[in-house]
Write an enzyme that holds these catalytic residues in place. Structure first.
Site, PDB file in Angstrom:
ATOM      1  N   ALA A   7       0.868  -1.178   0.000  1.00  0.00           N
ATOM      2  CA  ALA A   7       0.000   0.000   0.000  1.00  0.00           C
ATOM      3  C   ALA A   7       0.904   1.227   0.000  1.00  0.00           C
ATOM      4  O   ALA A   7       1.534   1.511   1.003  1.00  0.00           O
ATOM      5  CB  ALA A   7      -0.932   0.024   1.201  1.00  0.00           C
ATOM      6  N   CYS A   8       0.967   1.916  -1.119  1.00  0.00           N
ATOM      7  CA  CYS A   8       2.069   2.859  -1.332  1.00  0.00           C
ATOM      8  C   CYS A   8       1.590   4.176  -1.944  1.00  0.00           C
ATOM      9  O   CYS A   8       0.413   4.393  -2.131  1.00  0.00           O
ATOM     10  CB  CYS A   8       3.104   2.230  -2.259  1.00  0.00           C
TER      11      CYS A   8
END
Length: 376
Positions: free
Chosen positions: A16-17
């Site tokens: 999750a970036c």
């Protein structure tokens, strides 16, 4: 990276970036675009994880066009025209003797496959900007410059893809995992710089980014926040074609189906050499890297950048969704060819000419863009 033990299983890792890009729409290269890319990366620092030392990040990086003017100025060997040579970005073993063995192996495979190495360059770095953990496992970072006959452009990229897979398979047979030996990118169009950074460390670690001739018309960036994954130099993003914020929740099924169809793969462009591309997927990598493995096969197999992406991440096209008849037919046809790679996903992607972005069918990782009056 840890292997499966106790309740920990690397198969369950997710990402999750933060992702983004800046582009000169007219294709004009400039150092300003690179600087803008660094600014975006720093503005997304809150989207990246940081270790207890406050200096070791999960990873950050940038994809740019190959800076031909810069390389022509600084390398000590002759370069041919732009787009007629490829550049490989390499994470090699830290041990000097093993590093030499790795370089010799690459040279041997390139020669065997009909390529020619023009020269090597050890990438200048400033490890003092890293956290202790990132520095302790930092690879030896090299660039290799390769030609294949008189090929250029996409034809050269296709041969470099075959070359890279042959090199990876040889490294694997030597017992070198991705922590010891990893090809970050190998292309005649794009170049990826990445590592275990917190975003503000990025440009300081790679002095190349301070040179005014280090220019590009695009900069695609990624700041990693991996919720269940250990930090790793190879797993930093961008990958060779894309940067991904999110997770591929259908990953195990996607991997199994892709492995099952390897026996029936065929291509007029690759011919008998398609066997050298197997295995298509490296299952030891992250979901984003595995997605990238399949995406590059579809793209270099002859489909356009956007066609390949629409095959892997289709829109919602059921009876209750109004879309054109032609578009519905497109998705229904390709549903028989490629299963959807589903999950919350915002993906940016580039081949060095086009840049694009897409969302998963549920829009669970929203993204937005703006085109400025100055053409960015």
């Amino acid at each position: 990276m840890l292997k499966k033990q106790g309740l920990y299983d690397p198969v369950l890792e997710h990402d999750a970036c933060g992702v983004g890009f800046v582009v000169n729409v007219n294709g004009e290269r400039s150092h300003e675009i690179v600087e803008n890319g660094i600014q975006i990366l720093c503005n997304l620092v809150h989207r990246g994880a940081v270790g207890a030392d406050l200096k070791t990040g999960d990873g950050a990086g940038m994809t740019i066009q190959i800076p031909h003017k810069f390389f022509s100025k600084i390398v000590d060997f002759d370069l041919p025209d732009e787009n007629s040579y490829g550049v490989g970005m390499l994470f090699l073993p830290r041990d000097g003797k093993l590093c030499e063995q790795a370089r010799a192996m690459i040279s041997s495979v390139v020669q065997r496959e009909g390529g020619k190495i023009l020269g090597w360059r050890q990438v200048p770095t400033c490890p003092e900007y890293l956290g202790d953990m990132a520095r302790s496992i930092m690879p030896s970072i090299w660039q290799v410059f390769i030609t294949v006959g008189r090929l250029r452009g996409i034809a050269l990229n296709r041969e470099l893809y075959i070359l890279r897979k042959c090199i990876e398979n040889k490294a694997n047979s030597n017992g070198w995992n991705t922590e010891m030996f990893y090809i970050v990118s190998m292309s005649a169009a794009t170049l990826v710089y990445k590592g275990m950074f917190v975003a503000p460390q990025f440009a300081n670690f790679y002095p190349d980014f301070k040179d005014h001739d280090f220019s590009s018309a695009l900069a695609l960036i990624h700041q990693r926040y991996s919720t269940n994954t250990f930090p790793s130099w190879p797993l930093a993003q961008p990958f060779r074609f894309l940067a991904h914020n999110g997770e591929i929740n259908t990953l195990r099924g996607n991997i199994n189906k892709m492995m099952a169809r390897e026996r029936t793969l065929s291509s007029n462009l690759f011919g008998n050499e398609i066997a050298k591309l197997l295995p298509v997927i490296n299952p030891d990598l992250s979901d984003s890297a595995i997605f990238d493995n399949v995406y590059e096969l579809l793209y270099l197999g002859g489909r356009s950048l956007e066609h390949s992406m629409m095959m892997m991440i289709p829109e919602a096209f059921g009876p209750k969704y109004y879309i054109s008849e032609a578009k519905r037919a497109f998705f229904e046809y390709h549903a028989a060819v490629m299963e959807p790679w589903d999950g919350p996903a915002a993906i940016t992607f580039t081949d060095g000419v086009k840049v694009g972005a897409t969302l998963d069918r549920n829009g669970l990782r929203p993204a937005r863009y703006v085109i400025t009056k100055s053409g960015k």
